[in-house]
Motif scaffolding. Structure first.
Motif, PDB file in Angstrom:
ATOM      1  N   GLU A  71       0.813  -1.214   0.000  1.00 54.66           N
ATOM      2  CA  GLU A  71       0.000   0.000   0.000  1.00 54.66           C
ATOM      3  C   GLU A  71       0.847   1.264   0.000  1.00 54.66           C
ATOM      4  OE1 GLU A  71       0.254  -2.185   2.354  1.00 54.66           O
ATOM      5  OE2 GLU A  71       0.532  -1.259   4.334  1.00 54.66           O
ATOM      6  N   LYS A  72       2.047   1.143   0.559  1.00 57.80           N
ATOM      7  CA  LYS A  72       2.924   2.320   0.700  1.00 57.80           C
ATOM      8  C   LYS A  72       3.081   3.056  -0.630  1.00 57.80           C
ATOM      9  CE  LYS A  72       7.331   1.316   0.964  1.00 57.80           C
ATOM     10  NZ  LYS A  72       8.598   0.732   1.426  1.00 57.80           N
ATOM     11  N   LEU A  74       1.250   2.821  -3.281  1.00 59.65           N
ATOM     12  CA  LEU A  74      -0.042   3.248  -3.833  1.00 59.65           C
ATOM     13  C   LEU A  74      -0.497   4.553  -3.194  1.00 59.65           C
ATOM     14  CD1 LEU A  74      -1.650  -0.296  -3.832  1.00 59.65           C
ATOM     15  CD2 LEU A  74      -1.129   1.046  -5.876  1.00 59.65           C
ATOM     16  N   THR A  75      -0.348   4.638  -1.866  1.00 60.48           N
ATOM     17  CA  THR A  75      -0.796   5.869  -1.194  1.00 60.48           C
ATOM     18  C   THR A  75       0.138   7.038  -1.537  1.00 60.48           C
ATOM     19  OG1 THR A  75       0.382   5.209   0.809  1.00 60.48           O
ATOM     20  CG2 THR A  75      -1.962   4.727   0.748  1.00 60.48           C
ATOM     21  N   ALA A  97      -6.592   5.288  -3.299  1.00 65.60           N
ATOM     22  CA  ALA A  97      -5.864   4.556  -2.256  1.00 65.60           C
ATOM     23  C   ALA A  97      -6.174   5.088  -0.858  1.00 65.60           C
ATOM     24  CB  ALA A  97      -4.358   4.590  -2.526  1.00 65.60           C
ATOM     25  N   GLU A 100      -7.626   2.931   1.930  1.00 66.38           N
ATOM     26  CA  GLU A 100      -6.781   2.309   2.955  1.00 66.38           C
ATOM     27  C   GLU A 100      -5.983   3.356   3.721  1.00 66.38           C
ATOM     28  OE1 GLU A 100      -4.283  -0.984   1.764  1.00 66.38           O
ATOM     29  OE2 GLU A 100      -3.310  -1.072   3.731  1.00 66.38           O
ATOM     30  N   GLY A 101      -5.593   4.422   3.044  1.00 69.96           N
ATOM     31  CA  GLY A 101      -4.683   5.417   3.636  1.00 69.96           C
ATOM     32  C   GLY A 101      -5.307   6.234   4.752  1.00 69.96           C
ATOM     33  N   LEU A 147      -1.764   5.367   8.051  1.00 67.03           N
ATOM     34  CA  LEU A 147      -1.042   4.098   8.045  1.00 67.03           C
ATOM     35  C   LEU A 147      -0.160   4.011   9.293  1.00 67.03           C
ATOM     36  CD1 LEU A 147       0.112   3.798   4.299  1.00 67.03           C
ATOM     37  CD2 LEU A 147      -1.935   2.851   5.381  1.00 67.03           C
ATOM     38  N   ASN A 285      -8.351  -2.715   2.215  1.00 63.22           N
ATOM     39  CA  ASN A 285      -6.959  -2.536   1.839  1.00 63.22           C
ATOM     40  C   ASN A 285      -6.947  -2.442   0.325  1.00 63.22           C
ATOM     41  OD1 ASN A 285      -5.790  -2.783   4.478  1.00 63.22           O
ATOM     42  ND2 ASN A 285      -6.187  -4.965   4.366  1.00 63.22           N
ATOM     43  N   VAL A 286      -6.074  -1.604  -0.202  1.00 63.56           N
ATOM     44  CA  VAL A 286      -6.128  -1.336  -1.642  1.00 63.56           C
ATOM     45  C   VAL A 286      -5.132  -2.201  -2.424  1.00 63.56           C
ATOM     46  CG1 VAL A 286      -7.050   0.982  -1.347  1.00 63.56           C
ATOM     47  CG2 VAL A 286      -4.559   0.650  -1.372  1.00 63.56           C
ATOM     48  N   ARG A 287      -4.896  -3.395  -1.898  1.00 60.28           N
ATOM     49  CA  ARG A 287      -3.827  -4.270  -2.392  1.00 60.28           C
ATOM     50  C   ARG A 287      -4.199  -5.697  -2.074  1.00 60.28           C
ATOM     51  NH1 ARG A 287      -2.464  -5.867   2.539  1.00 60.28           N
ATOM     52  NH2 ARG A 287      -2.802  -4.391   4.204  1.00 60.28           N
TER      53      ARG A 287
END
Ligand code: AMP
Ligand code: GLY
Length: 413
Positions: A71-72, A74-75, A97, A100-101, A147, A285-287
């Motif tokens: 996710e890191k 992506l955000t 994203a 999740e962020g 996060l 979660n975006v992943r």
């Protein structure tokens, strides 16, 4: 096709291995990758770890498709950066994203689109949040908005515990900004499920359901971890639960994605609590999940590269995703002292003897042709069987072959 996978954990190892199996893929680069991806057919590691370098590399190597793991990135907007450079990439944009962020954004989105979720309030003011704790029922769940590496959710059994948690998030600022806004949420009792879906923003399709095991020790005891093992499918996701999930959570989320004009072509992970009143959404979660990917992808019959390309072209509605008719069991082997103080540098024996399982690397160092622990979660093994019992039996037989000092794993996945 030349494919690029971003990330360095077990999930990225599983993604790279599955993509490398596709006849469409000639080469899979993994940035930065790990010892596992280094050893897979057609795979190559590239030791870079920031968005500008990823873009530069993808341009230079004429990468046809990039798939994002964590996710890191992506955000931080890796999808936007690739698109601006005319590069094909699979994942949500920075805006999308936020699901999740920001937990506050995600909860407001759920409420707006009537996605079934726990009741909640959002606070940015410490005193207001503290007052709110006076007249509520316990346990209650306090969540840092941003996060926090999986540590930002605390189930508080008493008002005192809730006050301490709030103080550490908002005043001590233990998450360096991520806890300045908090969500305070109703506690839900039930069993959890991970349902990972794929969407092109117009259609959404679920993968096989999974069950993560977050606690360190057997019987769901001990501290929380990144995940100690996964089974797929999740036996609590009955036909009834699955139908309710699709109706009350998945379809409404897609409505929201469309209404908000979110640019979302990627995996979307629904963290579900199955309660007496049916499934509730805990989080997006975006992943893909880790280690959910290591359990789910070995069950996928379809060509993942093909499914992803169809999704990027907006053709997911015509794409069939096929699964092996069976079950998988993934068990994580963690280092001595994990999760609080993982010991690194212990030699790992037996890796070359694994036959009845897929081996996915999370934290291993290769030095002088020997393997050493190099992370909290070291590796995981996945076996597939016609039944879950068969998959379980196989994977635990293989685990017997692996040895390192202080090796920790659950016997009850
Ligand atoms: P999250 O990051 O929101 O999924 O939260 C992490 C973990 O905290 C979940 O996997 C659950 O085990 C637990 N959790 C989160 N929200 C709740 C809730 N409302 N009720 C009970 N447990 C929760
Ligand atoms: N296994 C939990 C996660 O990937 O967030």
């Amino acid at each position: 096709m030349k494919v690029l996978v971003l990330g360095s954990g077990g999930r990225e190892h599983a993604l790279a291995k599955k993509l490398a199996k596709s006849d469409m893929c000639s080469r899979v680069y993994v940035c930065p990758g790990n010892v596992g991806t280094l050893m897979e057919d057609k795979c190559e590691n590239v030791n870079i770890d920031n968005i500008d370098e990823f873009v530069e590399f993808a341009k230079k190597e004429n990468i046809d498709l990039t798939v994002v793991g964590p996710e890191k990135y992506l955000t931080l907007g890796v999808v936007d950066a690739f698109r601006e450079n005319g590069l094909k990439i699979f994942g949500p944009t920075k805006n999308a994203a936020l699901l999740e962020g920001s937990k506050a954004y995600a909860k407001d989105f759920m409420k707006k689109y009537d996605v079934k979720t726990a009741a909640y309030e959002v606070f940015e003011d410490y005193n207001e949040a503290k007052d709110y704790l006076e007249n509520i029922k316990y346990p209650v769940v306090i969540k840092a908005d941003g996060l926090a590496q999986g540590k930002g959710v605390v189930i508080c059994n008493s008002k005192m515990e809730a006050e301490d948690t709030l103080y550490s998030f908002m005043i001590d600022d233990i998450f360096k900004g991520s806890g300045q806004r908090v969500v305070i949420e109703e506690y839900l009792q039930g069993v959890e499920a991970s349902i990972i879906c794929i969407t092109d923003g117009k259609t959404i399709k679920p993968f096989i359901s999974a069950k993560d095991h977050k606690r360190l020790n057997d019987g769901d005891e001990g501290p929380n971890t990144g995940g100690m093992g996964v089974i797929a499918p999740n036996r609590y996701v009955t036909d009834d639960v699955f139908e309710n999930f699709k109706k009350d959570i998945m379809a409404k989320t897609l409505d929201g994605i469309k209404e908000e004009n979110l640019d979302y072509k990627g995996f979307i992970y629904f963290g579900i609590m199955i309660t007496e009143n049916g499934p509730y959404l805990l989080e997006y979660n975006v992943r893909f999940g880790d280690p959910e990917a290591q359990a789910i992808l070995p069950l996928m019959k379809s060509d993942l590269a093909n499914v992803i390309l169809d999704t990027l072209e907006g053709k997911l509605h015509e794409t069939d995703i096929e699964w092996i008719d069976g079950a998988s069991c993934n068990v994580v082997l963690a280092s001595n002292g994990y999760p609080s103080n993982p010991v690194l540098g212990d030699e790992i024996l037996g890796l070359n003897d694994i036959e009845g399982a897929d081996l996915f690397v999370s934290g291993i160092k290769l030095y002088d042709e020997k393997f050493y622990t190099n992370g909290g979660r070291v590796l995981s093994l996945t076996s597939v069987g016609e039944t879950l019992d068969e998959a379980r039996e196989k994977v635990y037989r293989e685990i017997e072959k692996i040895k390192f000092n202080g090796m920790q794993y659950r016997r009850d996945i």
